[in-house]
Every structure is written in structure tokens, then in C-alpha cells.
Write a protein that holds these residues in place. Structure first.
Motif, PDB file in Angstrom:
ATOM      1  N   PRO A 137       0.828  -1.211   0.000  1.00 27.32           N
ATOM      2  CA  PRO A 137       0.000   0.000   0.000  1.00 27.32           C
ATOM      3  C   PRO A 137       0.856   1.252   0.000  1.00 27.32           C
ATOM      4  CG  PRO A 137      -0.001  -1.029   2.171  1.00 27.32           C
ATOM      5  CD  PRO A 137       0.687  -1.981   1.250  1.00 27.32           C
ATOM      6  N   PRO A 138       0.386   2.317  -0.644  1.00 29.89           N
ATOM      7  CA  PRO A 138       1.148   3.564  -0.665  1.00 29.89           C
ATOM      8  C   PRO A 138       1.130   4.258   0.684  1.00 29.89           C
ATOM      9  CG  PRO A 138      -0.991   3.879  -1.689  1.00 29.89           C
ATOM     10  CD  PRO A 138      -0.877   2.419  -1.396  1.00 29.89           C
ATOM     11  N   VAL A 139       2.121   5.095   0.918  1.00 32.32           N
ATOM     12  CA  VAL A 139       2.223   5.843   2.168  1.00 32.32           C
ATOM     13  C   VAL A 139       1.678   7.255   2.002  1.00 32.32           C
ATOM     14  CG1 VAL A 139       3.798   6.761   3.896  1.00 32.32           C
ATOM     15  CG2 VAL A 139       4.187   4.475   2.957  1.00 32.32           C
ATOM     16  N   PHE A 140       2.021   7.899   0.906  1.00 36.64           N
ATOM     17  CA  PHE A 140       1.662   9.295   0.717  1.00 36.64           C
ATOM     18  C   PHE A 140       0.309   9.416   0.023  1.00 36.64           C
ATOM     19  CE2 PHE A 140       6.352   9.202   0.781  1.00 36.64           C
ATOM     20  CZ  PHE A 140       6.543   9.939   1.929  1.00 36.64           C
ATOM     21  N   VAL A 141      -0.754   9.196   0.808  1.00 40.23           N
ATOM     22  CA  VAL A 141      -2.110   9.319   0.292  1.00 40.23           C
ATOM     23  C   VAL A 141      -2.898  10.204   1.238  1.00 40.23           C
ATOM     24  CG1 VAL A 141      -2.080   7.085  -0.869  1.00 40.23           C
ATOM     25  CG2 VAL A 141      -2.849   7.231   1.504  1.00 40.23           C
ATOM     26  N   ALA A 142      -4.035  10.693   0.763  1.00 40.87           N
ATOM     27  CA  ALA A 142      -4.890  11.545   1.587  1.00 40.87           C
ATOM     28  C   ALA A 142      -5.407  10.770   2.791  1.00 40.87           C
ATOM     29  CB  ALA A 142      -6.053  12.059   0.741  1.00 40.87           C
ATOM     30  N   PRO A 143      -5.636  11.441   3.917  1.00 45.74           N
ATOM     31  CA  PRO A 143      -6.083  10.751   5.139  1.00 45.74           C
ATOM     32  C   PRO A 143      -7.319   9.888   4.925  1.00 45.74           C
ATOM     33  CG  PRO A 143      -5.454  12.991   5.659  1.00 45.74           C
ATOM     34  CD  PRO A 143      -5.399  12.875   4.147  1.00 45.74           C
ATOM     35  N   GLU A 144      -8.280  10.389   4.135  1.00 45.43           N
ATOM     36  CA  GLU A 144      -9.502   9.610   3.941  1.00 45.43           C
ATOM     37  C   GLU A 144      -9.247   8.336   3.135  1.00 45.43           C
ATOM     38  OE1 GLU A 144      -9.461  12.942   0.814  1.00 45.43           O
ATOM     39  OE2 GLU A 144      -9.005  12.690   2.957  1.00 45.43           O
ATOM     40  N   GLU A 145      -8.164   8.311   2.345  1.00 51.75           N
ATOM     41  CA  GLU A 145      -7.812   7.115   1.588  1.00 51.75           C
ATOM     42  C   GLU A 145      -6.949   6.162   2.404  1.00 51.75           C
ATOM     43  OE1 GLU A 145      -5.977   8.252  -2.049  1.00 51.75           O
ATOM     44  OE2 GLU A 145      -7.496   9.744  -2.535  1.00 51.75           O
ATOM     45  N   ASN A 146      -6.445   6.636   3.528  1.00 52.17           N
ATOM     46  CA  ASN A 146      -5.490   5.873   4.324  1.00 52.17           C
ATOM     47  C   ASN A 146      -6.142   5.139   5.496  1.00 52.17           C
ATOM     48  OD1 ASN A 146      -2.816   5.034   4.742  1.00 52.17           O
ATOM     49  ND2 ASN A 146      -2.483   6.594   6.293  1.00 52.17           N
ATOM     50  N   ILE A 147      -7.462   5.213   5.611  1.00 53.73           N
ATOM     51  CA  ILE A 147      -8.121   4.719   6.806  1.00 53.73           C
ATOM     52  C   ILE A 147      -7.971   3.214   6.965  1.00 53.73           C
ATOM     53  CG2 ILE A 147     -10.400   4.353   5.790  1.00 53.73           C
ATOM     54  CD1 ILE A 147      -9.529   5.850   9.248  1.00 53.73           C
ATOM     55  N   PHE A 148      -7.816   2.483   5.863  1.00 56.89           N
ATOM     56  CA  PHE A 148      -7.635   1.039   5.936  1.00 56.89           C
ATOM     57  C   PHE A 148      -6.167   0.637   5.818  1.00 56.89           C
ATOM     58  CE2 PHE A 148     -12.080   1.331   4.559  1.00 56.89           C
ATOM     59  CZ  PHE A 148     -12.684   0.450   5.441  1.00 56.89           C
ATOM     60  N   LEU A 149      -5.245   1.601   5.815  1.00 58.78           N
ATOM     61  CA  LEU A 149      -3.849   1.292   5.513  1.00 58.78           C
ATOM     62  C   LEU A 149      -2.874   1.650   6.632  1.00 58.78           C
ATOM     63  CD1 LEU A 149      -3.754   2.676   1.848  1.00 58.78           C
ATOM     64  CD2 LEU A 149      -4.125   0.305   2.561  1.00 58.78           C
ATOM     65  N   TRP A 150      -3.116   2.741   7.351  1.00 61.39           N
ATOM     66  CA  TRP A 150      -2.092   3.302   8.234  1.00 61.39           C
ATOM     67  C   TRP A 150      -1.645   2.321   9.307  1.00 61.39           C
ATOM     68  CZ3 TRP A 150      -2.595   3.791  13.489  1.00 61.39           C
ATOM     69  CH2 TRP A 150      -3.874   3.593  14.008  1.00 61.39           C
ATOM     70  N   HIS A 151      -2.551   1.477   9.795  1.00 63.46           N
ATOM     71  CA  HIS A 151      -2.221   0.574  10.896  1.00 63.46           C
ATOM     72  C   HIS A 151      -1.229  -0.501  10.488  1.00 63.46           C
ATOM     73  CE1 HIS A 151      -5.190  -1.759   8.738  1.00 63.46           C
ATOM     74  NE2 HIS A 151      -4.899  -2.823   9.462  1.00 63.46           N
ATOM     75  N   PHE A 152      -1.091  -0.769   9.187  1.00 62.60           N
ATOM     76  CA  PHE A 152      -0.105  -1.759   8.745  1.00 62.60           C
ATOM     77  C   PHE A 152       1.295  -1.369   9.204  1.00 62.60           C
ATOM     78  CE2 PHE A 152      -3.477  -3.292   6.134  1.00 62.60           C
ATOM     79  CZ  PHE A 152      -3.143  -4.586   5.770  1.00 62.60           C
ATOM     80  N   MET A 153       1.615  -0.105   9.095  1.00 64.36           N
ATOM     81  CA  MET A 153       2.932   0.371   9.519  1.00 64.36           C
ATOM     82  C   MET A 153       3.018   0.454  11.041  1.00 64.36           C
ATOM     83  SD  MET A 153       4.550   0.711   6.672  1.00 64.36           S
ATOM     84  CE  MET A 153       5.968   1.722   7.059  1.00 64.36           C
ATOM     85  N   PHE A 154       1.993   1.032  11.650  1.00 65.57           N
ATOM     86  CA  PHE A 154       2.014   1.227  13.099  1.00 65.57           C
ATOM     87  C   PHE A 154       2.097  -0.103  13.844  1.00 65.57           C
ATOM     88  CE2 PHE A 154      -0.301   1.736  17.155  1.00 65.57           C
ATOM     89  CZ  PHE A 154       0.487   2.719  17.734  1.00 65.57           C
TER      90      PHE A 154
END
Length: 289
Positions: A137-154
């Protein structure tokens, strides 16, 4: 109120010195049900009831590190977890069985079908993409597009998530449920918050994310041989949509799929009948086979 169907029995099966918990209902063709994060076996309660009524034995598992199963210190790559769940099914007396996996359970279900093709009769997967098969998944995306992605890194970071979340599990998990569910009231959030607030609950769940690099390495090898058994891939309109089907398109010789409308990520709870409308016709030929 969240209640499990009557008649469910609970087993703790000893595998490699650790207990793996599963809930069983019904008799007949066995179906292994693997939940994702941050849920437990309880996510399958509606599905179990109908499967049992239709002549299946529903076996909903708490994968290692989750729910009422023991939490190992390591071994959360999907190959290791798949081997454990296959051993579970063998100890329950099942040499051949169907597998249904949701979210991280979809990762494990794919590994199980690929690693044990002689054992898995049919594979149904829902609401995820699989590391190593799908693009990162990309990192540099808008917050609303990142809602299903950010936790992968965290969730992959060592120690820090536990330090930040311990004692605040409710806030962390409520954030997920509020944003990933479309029918929030249908999801047994309190059950899962209690489970992941228990000692070791956070670390066990995060273990699957911290093992992603090893899972990717394994999946690149698995991808060399497409799955031969029938595969059903289901997405939800307000979550992964067509991504489960897209992920498996080049990795299964007999693939079918669908998208459940007006539904969020937690499909088995938010839209159990729509999910069963896809799952039961897919599994029924296995009963007659």
C-alpha cells in the motif's frame, strides 16, 4: 446484546505445547472459520448457526495470540499459523475440510490452502489483500484514503504500540470499529475490546503484522503455483470492494467472487445473510462430493 448460538462447544487443543481454542457447532462436512484482526472466533457466530443447520460442522478458531488461544513469543508468519491450524483440524479428526478466512484470516487461509492443497477442499476469503500477492500500500495518500492502511505500519513497530495503547485499548479499537464498519451496531465491539485488553492480547494481534516480511517471502514462493481448488473471494462496498477478487485473479485456477453492497469491513456481522447467500452455494457442492 451479543449472544452465541446454543449448542456451541469449546475445545482447547494442545499443539506444540500450546493451547489453541476453537468453537464447534453442528456435524457434517467441516468448515474452518478463521477471523481477522481485531476480532475473535465470535465474529463467526451468525455464520456458524446457519452452516450447522445446513449440514456442516462449523469450527471457528482463535488463531494463536488471539482470543482464548495461547500467545507464543514468535511464529506469526502465515506459514507457521497455517501449519498450526492444519494440525488442529487433524487432531479434531478432519483430513479434508473447507476454509473460510476474513481479514488477516484471509492471509492465513491462503497460506493454508497453498501449503496443504491435499487437505483444503474449497477456499472462501473475504475483506483483505494478501501481502506478497498484492502491491504494497502507498504511504503518501490523503487521510480519507489511508483509513484502511495506516495501521499496517504502526502495528509492525516493535514495542511502541503496546507502550502507547496499554490501558487505552478501548480508544484504539473503537477508532477502528467506528471507521471500518458501515453498520457499526452489528459488530460485537465490546467482545473484541475485552479480548484485546487481556494480558498479551495486543502483542499477539500485532505479531501477525510484525511477521509480514516473512509472510511476503513465503507468498512469493506460493504464488508460483496457482491454487487448484475452487476459490471464492468476497469484498464489501464500503471497504475492500473488488480488491479480494483482484488479489486472487492470477493465483487461482477456479475463481469466483462478488462484492456485498451497503456493507463495511466486518461482513460476517454487518451482512451475515448476504455473506451466506454467496458462501452456502459455494460450499454446498463440497457436501455432495
Amino acid at each position: 446484546m451479543n449472544l452465541a448460538p446454543e449448542g456451541i462447544t469449546h475445545r482447547h487443543v494442545r499443539i506444540d505445547g500450546r493451547n489453541v481454542h476453537c468453537a464447534l457447532l453442528g456435524a457434517g462436512q467441516p468448515v474452518l472459520l478463521i477471523p481477522g484482526w481485531p476480532q475473535t472466533w465470535y465474529a463467526w457466530r451468525h455464520i456458524m448457526q446457519t452452516l450447522a443447520a445446513q449440514g456442516f460442522q462449523a469450527i471457528a478458531v482463535d488463531p494463536p495470540g488471539t482470543g482464548d488461544s495461547d500467545t507464543p513469543a514468535q511464529g506469526y508468519d502465515t506459514g507457521a499459523i497455517a501449519a498450526t491450524l492444519h494440525a488442529l483440524m487433524q487432531q479434531l479428526g478432519h483430513a479434508r475440510y473447507d476454509v473460510v478466512g476474513h481479514d488477516v484470516g484471509m492471509w492465513v487461509a491462503y497460506a493454508l490452502a497453498s501449503d496443504q492443497p491435499h487437505a483444503v477442499r474449497r477456499l472462501a476469503i473475504t475483506e483483505a489483500v494478501i501481502p506478497g500477492l498484492a502491491e504494497a500500500p502507498p504511504v503518501f495518500v490523503a487521510p480519507e484514503e489511508n483509513i484502511f492502511l495506516w495501521h499496517f505500519m504502526f502495528n509492525q513497530v516493535r514495542d511502541l504500540p503496546e507502550a502507547l495503547i496499554a490501558g487505552r485499548e478501548r480508544a484504539y479499537l473503537t477508532f477502528m470499529f467506528d471507521r471500518w464498519a458501515h453498520r457499526r451496531e452489528a459488530v460485537a465491539c465490546e467482545v473484541y475490546i475485552r479480548a484485546y485488553s487481556a494480558p498479551g492480547g495486543l502483542t499477539g494481534g500485532f505479531g501477525y503484522y510484525r511477521a509480514i516480511p516473512e509472510t511476503i517471502r513465503q507468498n512469493r514462493q506460493r504464488a508460483l503455483i496457482p491454487l487448484a481448488m475452487p476459490v471464492l473471494a468476497i469484498g464489501a462496498e464500503h471497504a475492500t470492494a473488488t480488491l479480494p477478487m483482484d488479489t486472487m485473479r492470477d493465483h487461482a485456477g477456479d475463481l469466483r467472487g462478488s462484492m456485498i453492497p451497503d456493507c463495511g469491513h466486518f461482513v460476517m456481522e454487518e451482512a451475515p445473510q448476504a455473506f451466506l447467500d454467496q458462501l452456502l452455494p459455494f460450499l454446498q457442492p463440497a457436501v455432495a462430493a
